[in-house]
Design an enzyme around this catalytic site. Sequence first.
Site, short mmCIF file in Angstrom:
data_model
loop_
_atom_site.label_atom_id
_atom_site.label_comp_id
_atom_site.label_asym_id
_atom_site.label_seq_id
_atom_site.Cartn_x
_atom_site.Cartn_y
_atom_site.Cartn_z
N GLU A 104 36.23 5.30 -105.12
CA GLU A 104 34.84 5.37 -104.68
C GLU A 104 34.57 4.30 -103.64
OE1 GLU A 104 32.26 6.81 -104.30
OE2 GLU A 104 31.38 7.73 -106.07
N ASP A 105 33.58 4.57 -102.80
CA ASP A 105 33.15 3.54 -101.85
C ASP A 105 32.26 2.51 -102.54
OD1 ASP A 105 31.12 5.41 -102.24
OD2 ASP A 105 30.67 5.68 -100.11
N ASP A 108 26.46 2.53 -107.54
CA ASP A 108 25.10 2.00 -107.52
C ASP A 108 24.46 2.27 -108.88
OD1 ASP A 108 22.63 1.09 -106.68
OD2 ASP A 108 22.16 2.85 -105.48
N PHE A 157 20.60 -1.55 -99.16
CA PHE A 157 21.40 -0.39 -98.77
C PHE A 157 22.42 -0.82 -97.71
CE2 PHE A 157 22.41 3.77 -97.07
CZ PHE A 157 22.49 4.51 -98.25
N ARG A 170 29.19 5.23 -90.33
CA ARG A 170 30.45 5.22 -91.09
C ARG A 170 31.58 4.54 -90.32
NH1 ARG A 170 29.98 8.70 -95.54
NH2 ARG A 170 28.79 10.60 -95.19
#
Length: 192
Positions: A104-105, A108, A157, A170
């Site tokens: 996963e990046d 959260d 964020f 990205r």
Amino acid sequence: MKRSCTTIEDIHLRLVYSKEEIAVAVQRLADEISNAYAGRTLLLVIVLKGAFFFAADLARRLKLPIEIDFVELASYCGTETTGRVKIEKDIRTDIAGKDVLVIEDIIDTGITLDFLLRHLAQRGPQSLKVCTLIDKRGRRRIDIAADYAGIICDRGFLAGYGLDLNERCRELESIYEVADLSPCGGLNGNSM
Ligand code: IMP
Ligand code: MG
């Protein structure tokens, strides 16, 4: 280290992790995972789209035989999760009896990962673990933990190094905090 700001078109960004800091975290994860799975073959299930740069860098540093597959999930609208996860693209590999590591990046709320782990666990993997580049531990809504986490972070964020703000940013080599958030729906898209 100097923390700079930048603007991509109308998005204001504050540097939080430089590409050098990211590389150190990725190498540490690769060493940990290589030691933990020594002598085994590992199937990486890469969560599109956000994890693709991270996974590419990590995979090439692992000292293990690996297989790779991809899953694409969506739940975000702008900078907020909708709480409903859907599978845009499923894996094609039969994972029964395999050692599976989800890449996963960022975790959260944990809603996405919880959904994905339940989905994969039904298919009988020998082991099922999670590696995330960034762990926003302070924001969990579901009690779930990554087995391997590169960077623990409770900032706002983030964008860059695969992480997007509605499909933008990205391609940036470093990771930035988005300094001025547009409301959900202000930009298009919801992919992860
Ligand atoms: P969760 O379901 O709230 O844990 O969110 C998981 C997914 O949402 C991650 O895999 C990302 O794709 C996306 N996401 C969560 N936080 C961020 C962020 O700060 N920047 C970019 N994407 C994020
Ligand atoms: Mg993701």
